[in-house]
Design an enzyme around this catalytic site. Structure first.
Site, PDB file in Angstrom:
ATOM      1  N   HIS A  52      49.439 -27.655  15.445  1.00 36.95           N
ATOM      2  CA  HIS A  52      48.685 -28.836  15.837  1.00 36.95           C
ATOM      3  C   HIS A  52      47.486 -28.978  14.910  1.00 36.95           C
ATOM      4  O   HIS A  52      47.158 -28.066  14.171  1.00 36.95           O
ATOM      5  CB  HIS A  52      48.273 -28.802  17.315  1.00 36.95           C
ATOM      6  CG  HIS A  52      47.167 -27.848  17.630  1.00 36.95           C
ATOM      7  ND1 HIS A  52      47.358 -26.507  17.887  1.00 36.95           N
ATOM      8  CD2 HIS A  52      45.836 -28.057  17.739  1.00 36.95           C
ATOM      9  CE1 HIS A  52      46.204 -25.932  18.133  1.00 36.95           C
ATOM     10  NE2 HIS A  52      45.253 -26.850  18.043  1.00 36.95           N
ATOM     11  N   TYR A 120      38.037 -19.589  21.495  1.00 37.00           N
ATOM     12  CA  TYR A 120      37.756 -20.515  20.400  1.00 37.00           C
ATOM     13  C   TYR A 120      36.686 -21.523  20.801  1.00 37.00           C
ATOM     14  O   TYR A 120      36.522 -21.872  21.965  1.00 37.00           O
ATOM     15  CB  TYR A 120      39.021 -21.197  19.889  1.00 37.00           C
ATOM     16  CG  TYR A 120      39.783 -22.015  20.903  1.00 37.00           C
ATOM     17  CD1 TYR A 120      39.618 -23.391  20.983  1.00 37.00           C
ATOM     18  CD2 TYR A 120      40.700 -21.411  21.755  1.00 37.00           C
ATOM     19  CE1 TYR A 120      40.335 -24.146  21.886  1.00 37.00           C
ATOM     20  CE2 TYR A 120      41.416 -22.161  22.663  1.00 37.00           C
ATOM     21  CZ  TYR A 120      41.230 -23.528  22.730  1.00 37.00           C
ATOM     22  OH  TYR A 120      41.949 -24.265  23.636  1.00 37.00           O
TER      23      TYR A 120
END
Length: 152
Positions: A52, A120
């Site tokens: 992605h 993240y």
């Protein structure tokens, strides 16, 4: 290295009690120009989560548990590294932070026999009604990445 990608080695301060390490600081704008969101996910052994990319946000990845093979592919038309593929081995065996600029496709495969956890940070918050996430199949012929482990 793909243009705009940055790696920060994590320094562990160890003693008889355990360890301490800084991931990101507010004075490290070269790694995260703006704070949008922090997220946490776990994937099981052998899982491939790819690919992605984002049009608006940068990602900053860290794997504190387990190990992963991280693959980046530069989709940006105006980048000197357009079409380049980079591979990083991240996790317990190589504690690094990896900045992934917008326009660079990314994904990972969990290595070994235990789950991998990713933490993240992004420069934008996730918007469920308008997600900044474009998908590409893990076996896309343009990227043409071989996810198999090579016995050497």
């Amino acid at each position: 290295m793909i243009e705009g990608v940055k790696v920060k080695k994590i320094v562990k301060h160890c003693d008889d009690r355990g360890f301490f390490a800084e991931l990101i600081r507010d004075d490290e704008q070269e790694l995260l120009s703006r704070f949008g969101q922090a997220s946490w996910s776990t994937s099981y052994p052998g899982v491939i989560k790819a690919f992605h990319y984002h049009e608006k946000q940068d990602d900053l990845w860290f794997f504190p548990f387990g190990n992963a093979q991280v693959v980046l592919y530069d989709l940006r038309e105006d980048a000197l590294t357009k079409g380049q593929t980079d591979v990083y081995y991240m996790g317990e065996e190589n504690p690094i932070m990896l900045l992934i600029p917008k326009g660079v496709a990314h994904g990972y495969r969990v290595l070994g026999q235990k789950p991998a956890t990713i933490i993240y940070f992004t420069t934008e918050s996730y918007k469920a009604h308008e997600p900044d996430e474009k998908r590409i199949p893990w076996n896309d012929s343009k990227i043409n990445f071989d996810w198999k482990t090579k016995n050497r």
